[in-house]
Write a protein that holds these residues in place. Structure first.
Motif, PDB file in Angstrom:
ATOM      1  N   VAL A  79       8.720   4.449   6.108  1.00  0.00           N
ATOM      2  CA  VAL A  79       8.132   3.564   5.093  1.00  0.00           C
ATOM      3  C   VAL A  79       8.244   2.138   5.599  1.00  0.00           C
ATOM      4  N   LEU A  97       3.996   5.028   6.154  1.00  0.00           N
ATOM      5  CA  LEU A  97       3.436   4.553   4.889  1.00  0.00           C
ATOM      6  C   LEU A  97       3.669   3.049   4.798  1.00  0.00           C
ATOM      7  N   THR A 144       3.634  -0.381   2.458  1.00  0.00           N
ATOM      8  CA  THR A 144       3.562  -0.941   1.111  1.00  0.00           C
ATOM      9  C   THR A 144       2.537  -2.063   1.044  1.00  0.00           C
ATOM     10  N   GLY A 161      -2.193   3.332   4.051  1.00  0.00           N
ATOM     11  CA  GLY A 161      -2.058   2.180   3.164  1.00  0.00           C
ATOM     12  C   GLY A 161      -3.357   2.001   2.408  1.00  0.00           C
ATOM     13  N   THR A 215      -5.206   4.182  -4.947  1.00  0.00           N
ATOM     14  CA  THR A 215      -4.014   3.958  -5.763  1.00  0.00           C
ATOM     15  C   THR A 215      -3.999   4.919  -6.945  1.00  0.00           C
ATOM     16  N   ILE A 229       2.872  11.871  -2.179  1.00  0.00           N
ATOM     17  CA  ILE A 229       3.025  10.418  -2.200  1.00  0.00           C
ATOM     18  C   ILE A 229       2.013   9.803  -3.161  1.00  0.00           C
ATOM     19  N   ARG A 230       2.383   8.666  -3.726  1.00  0.00           N
ATOM     20  CA  ARG A 230       1.475   7.922  -4.592  1.00  0.00           C
ATOM     21  C   ARG A 230       1.691   6.427  -4.374  1.00  0.00           C
ATOM     22  N   PHE A 231       0.599   5.686  -4.273  1.00  0.00           N
ATOM     23  CA  PHE A 231       0.628   4.241  -4.099  1.00  0.00           C
ATOM     24  C   PHE A 231       0.196   3.596  -5.415  1.00  0.00           C
ATOM     25  N   THR A 290       1.360  -2.509  -2.755  1.00  0.00           N
ATOM     26  CA  THR A 290       1.750  -1.412  -3.632  1.00  0.00           C
ATOM     27  C   THR A 290       3.244  -1.159  -3.548  1.00  0.00           C
ATOM     28  N   ILE A 322       5.567   2.446  -3.469  1.00  0.00           N
ATOM     29  CA  ILE A 322       5.277   3.821  -3.066  1.00  0.00           C
ATOM     30  C   ILE A 322       6.242   4.776  -3.747  1.00  0.00           C
ATOM     31  N   GLU A 323       5.677   5.793  -4.382  1.00  0.00           N
ATOM     32  CA  GLU A 323       6.461   6.896  -4.937  1.00  0.00           C
ATOM     33  C   GLU A 323       6.317   8.082  -3.990  1.00  0.00           C
ATOM     34  N   LEU A 324       7.434   8.591  -3.540  1.00  0.00           N
ATOM     35  CA  LEU A 324       7.454   9.685  -2.588  1.00  0.00           C
ATOM     36  C   LEU A 324       8.220  10.847  -3.226  1.00  0.00           C
TER      37      LEU A 324
END
Length: 457
Positions: free
Chosen positions: A32, A62, A64, A88, A146, A158-160, A170, A172-174
């Motif tokens: 990350v 990833l 941010t 990204g 996103t 994963i979510r941005f 962003t 980042i949720e992993l």
């Protein structure tokens, strides 16, 4: 069934720059951010050291956001063997491209100058990476949307989510085996001139929270009044006002604030030059991604047309040699490189000159030295006396302050199992650690640079 995930803090631990967080999981190895160290020499030298895992063993990177301290090591990683995807948002990748091309160019130019003028201890001096390395890196870029979960494998999602700070940024949720890791990246301001307020996480089993301004509250300042006074003095003294600026977001915010002064027609402004090739490219990115900021197309065009944008280095010297009053906004924001150095070499020793610092100045940077009132600064191997007046605007920071950081985690439904405070100098992180304990009763850890922690998921 539980598995262990190892998280290694390869940057932005105990310091603000060099953001890199390596997750070694039973399924994938994920990095990350992949940032550049800036500031103190001992930190900058870390850019020349290989990271703790062979780059070819990293499955995914990833990002941010696009800032150098979050993306600037990518070409080196690729040069050393990384060949997989770099994810990204579209604006983040566009910003990263501009920043990486500029970084490579500056490094190549600095190495050439060091060899010609023999002011480097290395003979010969080499750049950390080249424009060719950047070109190879860009081929690995892949954009993501996103707010949508992206399934990488059965155990990895994963979510941005938009985070203010700069265009495209962003957090980042992993999701690893059902556990949520949240990497805050750099959190933006609640009320920003150009960007919407950051989204907030609702759940985090493991939280990695930035702490850049964990020890302070941004002051309430009348920014336009400060700018007006500085510009008025510039006119009265027939002098030059130099504003070192980050090319991304800070430059566009300054444009917005100065353009507002122009619209109010209180007085006739002197020529306002933007001397930042990278900044010029970022202005184009703002035009491409209008949905990522608040300005409408026509207003943005009128604002842009008000400024005199310099792209050719020959024109830099025409501006420097022009004795008439002027305002110059030039990179870099922490005075570590870029066109602003040419202006400082010519104007720093003139008492009528004003220098206005408008962003965070990391330890060891020329910007921090100027801010702290040093008598002279070293530029390209030579010392220049600081005769110019140096002032600071503190409230234009694109980083959330202490209150905004605390508010950003207020929507978490339950306490995280572990909180790690990153991307901050030690004092800032420690003050925020205490504040989190006082407000929420949550314990937070401050990892050391290079530390590895094992987490069960």
């Amino acid at each position: 069934m539980s598995d262990n995930v190892k998280i290694s803090f390869l940057g932005a631990a105990g310091t603000v720059t060099g953001s890199k967080f390596l997750l070694e999981t039973p399924w994938l190895n994920i990095l990350v951010d992949c940032g550049f160290f800036q500031g103190l020499k001992e930190l900058r030298e870390l850019n020349w050291k290989n990271i703790s895992i062979p780059p070819e063993e990293i499955d995914l990177v990833l990002l941010t956001h696009g800032h150098l301290d979050h993306t600037g090591y990518l070409p080196r990683l690729v040069k050393e063997g990384f060949k997989n995807d770099i994810l990204g948002t579209s604006p983040t990748l566009a910003i990263a491209e501009v920043i990486l091309r500029d970084s490579a160019k500056i490094q190549e130019e600095d190495a050439k100058r060091a060899n010609e003028e023999s002011f480097s201890i290395h003979h010969p001096a080499f750049p950390l990476y080249t424009e060719e390395d950047v070109a190879a890196t860009l081929k690995l870029f892949h954009s993501v949307k996103t707010d949508e979960w992206l399934e990488i494998s059965e155990k990895v999602k994963i979510r941005f989510r938009r985070n203010g700070h700069i265009i495209g940024a962003t957090f980042i949720e992993l999701e690893l085996n059902g556990k949520i890791f949240v990497f805050s990246g750099d959190i933006g301001r609640e009320k920003d001139d150009l960007l919407e307020s950051p989204a907030k996480p609702e759940h985090a089993d493991f939280l990695f929270l930035e702490s850049t301004y964990g020890d302070r509250i941004h002051p309430i300042e009348d920014v336009e009044n400060i700018l007006e006074q500085a510009i008025t003095k510039c006119l009265l003294d027939d002098s030059t006002l130099i504003i070192p600026s980050f090319a991304v977001e800070r430059l566009q915010t300054l444009m917005y604030r100065i353009y507002n002064l122009h619209k109010k027609q209180k007085f006739t402004l002197p020529p306002v030059y933007i001397d930042s090739p990278m900044g010029h490219e970022v202005i184009k990115i703002f035009s491409r991604f209008m949905s990522w900021h608040k300005l409408d197309h026509e207003e943005f065009k009128r604002m842009k047309d008000f400024f005199r944008i310099i792209t050719n280095y020959k024109d830099t010297w025409k501006v420097i040699e022009d004795p008439r009053p002027k305002v110059v906004i030039a990179g870099s924001g922490m005075v570590t490189g870029g066109r602003v150095l040419a202006y400082l070499k010519s104007y720093l020793e003139k008492p009528e000159t004003q220098i206005l610092l408008v962003g965070f100045q990391a330890e060891g940077t020329r910007g921090r030295q100027l801010q702290e009132g040093v008598p002279d600064v070293k530029i390209h191997g030579k010392y220049y006396k600081v005769e110019a007046a140096v002032k600071t605007i503190n409230s234009l920071s694109a980083h959330a302050d202490q209150n905004e950081l605390l508010d950003w985690i207020a929507d978490l439904e339950t306490a995280p199992q572990r909180i790690f405070l990153v991307h901050g100098e030690k004092k800032a992180s420690d003050v925020l650690r205490v504040k989190i304990k006082d407000r929420y009763g949550w314990k937070a850890d401050i990892p050391h640079l290079g530390e590895t922690v094992s987490l069960r998921v």
